[in-house]
Design a protein around this motif. Structure first.
Motif, PDB file in Angstrom:
ATOM      1  N   UNK A 303       0.846  -1.206   0.000  1.00 41.04           N
ATOM      2  CA  UNK A 303       0.000   0.000   0.000  1.00 41.04           C
ATOM      3  C   UNK A 303       0.881   1.255   0.000  1.00 41.04           C
ATOM      4  N   UNK A 304       1.967   1.246   0.787  1.00 43.24           N
ATOM      5  CA  UNK A 304       2.882   2.395   0.861  1.00 43.24           C
ATOM      6  C   UNK A 304       3.505   2.675  -0.507  1.00 43.24           C
ATOM      7  N   UNK A 305       3.874   1.608  -1.211  1.00 45.81           N
ATOM      8  CA  UNK A 305       4.467   1.776  -2.548  1.00 45.81           C
ATOM      9  C   UNK A 305       3.450   2.398  -3.505  1.00 45.81           C
ATOM     10  N   UNK A 306       2.214   1.933  -3.381  1.00 44.75           N
ATOM     11  CA  UNK A 306       1.144   2.445  -4.260  1.00 44.75           C
ATOM     12  C   UNK A 306       0.955   3.949  -4.046  1.00 44.75           C
ATOM     13  N   UNK A 307       0.984   4.366  -2.767  1.00 43.75           N
ATOM     14  CA  UNK A 307       0.820   5.790  -2.440  1.00 43.75           C
ATOM     15  C   UNK A 307       2.035   6.584  -2.933  1.00 43.75           C
ATOM     16  N   UNK A 308       3.249   6.011  -2.747  1.00 40.02           N
ATOM     17  CA  UNK A 308       4.490   6.676  -3.166  1.00 40.02           C
ATOM     18  C   UNK A 308       4.531   6.872  -4.684  1.00 40.02           C
ATOM     19  N   UNK A 309       3.878   5.980  -5.427  1.00 38.61           N
ATOM     20  CA  UNK A 309       3.830   6.098  -6.891  1.00 38.61           C
ATOM     21  C   UNK A 309       2.804   7.135  -7.356  1.00 38.61           C
ATOM     22  N   UNK A 310       2.071   7.722  -6.379  1.00 39.17           N
ATOM     23  CA  UNK A 310       1.128   8.796  -6.712  1.00 39.17           C
ATOM     24  C   UNK A 310      -0.289   8.343  -6.983  1.00 39.17           C
TER      25      UNK A 310
END
Length: 540
Positions: A303-310
């Motif tokens: 989920x954190x990666x998804x948010x970091x990708x915008x």
């Protein structure tokens, strides 16, 4: 140094030894090799907390609140700590208890020590005894050796800065022994309330009072601990958590911690209770919680990666899409038995990861009376199978079996999952039931599981791990569990929600097991229970 010795408020004999060494130091040349050794020794003496102690927080309600904040359940341990506080409030005696927490990995033994120190308002210090093989690790080296130092006990007391810390010794069951001595034997003095008021370290060579220290040791198994050491400790067993307990702990402790560590909030990710239960049953296989926390961390990272990708919008994790985050399930529960069969009985086993169900299979074939055992069984389990066969032979007439069945038939008992070693006596009644069922061609009720040790006279002896075994039965959707009558007392440890869902049948003898497990209307039942036969005749 003179001022430091006076300030340290040492006991008289220790102060006398310190002044004696100081006098020696005065007469030495500063560059002498001995001078640095004496100076180091004096530094150790003046820095130890001889009279420095922390005041216990004797507010029992506040201590209970702290323990409940940090850990869910574990009532036995919490009760014991609060009892100690109650005694300390009423009595001036300061002797600390010596507790040993025994349980599988990941149930919170080490973190419990920190929580106890916080509840009592004491300093906390910890050493790990795993792999320690040298007695000098505990008692220290004599000062004649180059680079000698005190042992780990005195070092930890100095680091704690008080003479009454909560002192945790992790992995006491993994202490080794070799030509350098046995550390377990050195611990006998440390962990004996009658002796540790004058603990003598080889380096200091003066007594240090450890009687105010609260010692807590942890172990995964009790058996490797030497009997004399075990006798000195109050053993408190911590069993594994149930699925419901794990769910509550995950929601209260693990999930908030992982959300914080991965920099996301509850708005960014919502995870359903069913998804966490799916993680517990299909992605982890443990009594504790370490792997469950790793799996939750894995979901949070995605989920954190998804948010970091915008990418915008919160992620909803449920049972249906959990595989997208964690991949295919790693563990599958034991398949339910489709029909009741002759020669197949459901047993219950206890492992370090919790309870398991075992479908024990027995079959007979033409032969010369041999007993074949397969499934990587240990010696105790093989002997239980021999006892089951001997019981069936000795009671053949009563069980309506051919009295000479062993002369022209071989019996084969197999326990599936052949790659996993199995041992212990608690499958005795299950093997006997499967064998008698196979010999009499009578089906065993598939909705009944059983556990208990069997004797040649057919008595059913008590077993351990009842809570874990009951949980295994519940997971397998089994409604009735046959247990030894002498295990009735252990039902107090089983949560009420389990007792409501499972009917416990108490067996004193093997006859009670067969009566409950074999399907009614069978040959064995009819031989011993005339009422059933009469009922069937009335119906006819």
């Amino acid at each position: 140094l003179k001022k430091k010795i006076k300030k340290a408020k040492m006991p008289k004999e220790v102060e006398k030894e310190a002044n004696k060494q100081l006098d020696r130091l005065e007469q030495m040349h500063p560059d002498a090799a001995e001078a640095s050794i004496v100076r180091t020794y004096l530094d150790w003496l003046v820095e130890l907390p001889w009279e420095v102690s922390t005041k216990d927080n004797l507010d029992i309600k506040a201590a209970k609140k702290v323990l409940d904040e940090d850990h869910y359940n574990l009532e036995k341990v919490k009760e014991r700590i609060l009892e100690y506080l109650g005694v300390r409030k009423l009595s001036k005696k300061k002797k600390g208890p010596i507790l040993c927490f025994v349980g599988p990995p990941g149930v919170g033994k080490t973190s419990l020590g920190k929580s106890i120190a916080r509840a009592l308002g004491r300093k906390f210090t910890r050493i790990s005894l795993g792999g320690v093989r040298d007695e000098a690790e505990i008692r220290g080296h004599r000062r004649t050796y180059v680079g000698a130092l005190p042992g780990r006990i005195i070092q930890s007391i100095k680091q704690a800065g008080s003479n009454n810390p909560v002192f945790m010794m992790d992995e006491i069951d993994k202490v080794g022994a070799d030509f350098r001595g046995d550390p377990s034997a050195a611990l006998l003095e440390v962990l004996d309330p009658e002796q540790n008021s004058a603990f003598s370290d080889h380096y200091l060579n003066v007594p240090f009072d450890l009687s105010n220290v609260m010692f807590i040791t942890t172990a995964n198994l009790v058996d490797p601990i030497i009997p004399a050491l075990k006798d000195r400790m109050e053993v408190i067993a911590l069993s594994g958590y149930t699925e419901e307990e794990k769910l509550k702990i995950a929601l209260k402790f693990l999930l908030p911690r992982q959300l914080e560590e991965n920099g996301i909030t509850e708005k960014d990710m919502k995870i359903s209770d069913k998804a966490i239960l799916q993680m517990i049953s299909h992605y982890t296989h443990e009594a504790g919680l370490r792997n469950l926390e790793r799996e939750i961390a894995g979901v949070c990272r995605k989920v954190a990666r998804r948010i970091a990708e915008g990418k915008k919008g919160g992620s909803k994790v449920n049972r249906g899409n959990l595989h997208k985050y964690l991949g295919t399930p790693r563990y599958l529960s034991e398949e339910e038995q489709a029909i009741s069969e002759a020669g197949v009985a459901t047993g219950l086993a206890w492992t370090q990861a919790g309870g398991e169900i075992l479908h024990i299979e027995a079959s007979t074939m033409k032969g010369k009376g041999n007993l074949i055992l397969t499934g990587q069984l240990g010696d105790v389990m093989k002997e239980s199978a021999q006892a089951a066969l001997s019981y069936a032979r000795s009671k053949a007439k009563e069980l309506n079996l051919d009295e000479d069945f062993y002369k022209n038939q071989d019996a084969h008992i197999h326990i599936p999952a052949g790659a996993i070693p199995k041992d212990g006596p608690s499958a005795g009644v299950t093997m006997a039931t499967a064998l008698i069922s196979a010999l009499s061609k009578t089906p065993v009720n598939k909705d009944i599981a059983m556990t208990g040790e069997i004797t040649l006279r057919g008595r059913v002896l008590p077993i351990g791990g009842l809570k874990e075994k009951a949980l295994a039965a519940l997971r397998a959707k089994i409604g009735t569990v046959i247990i030894p009558e002498r295990n009735k007392k252990d039902l107090d440890d089983i949560p009420n929600y389990i007792k409501k869902k499972i009917n416990f049948v108490f067996a004193k003898k093997m006859d009670d097991v067969l009566k409950a497990a074999l399907l009614k209307g069978s040959r064995v039942e009819n031989k011993r229970g005339g009422r059933i036969r009469a009922d069937r005749e009335n119906k006819n």
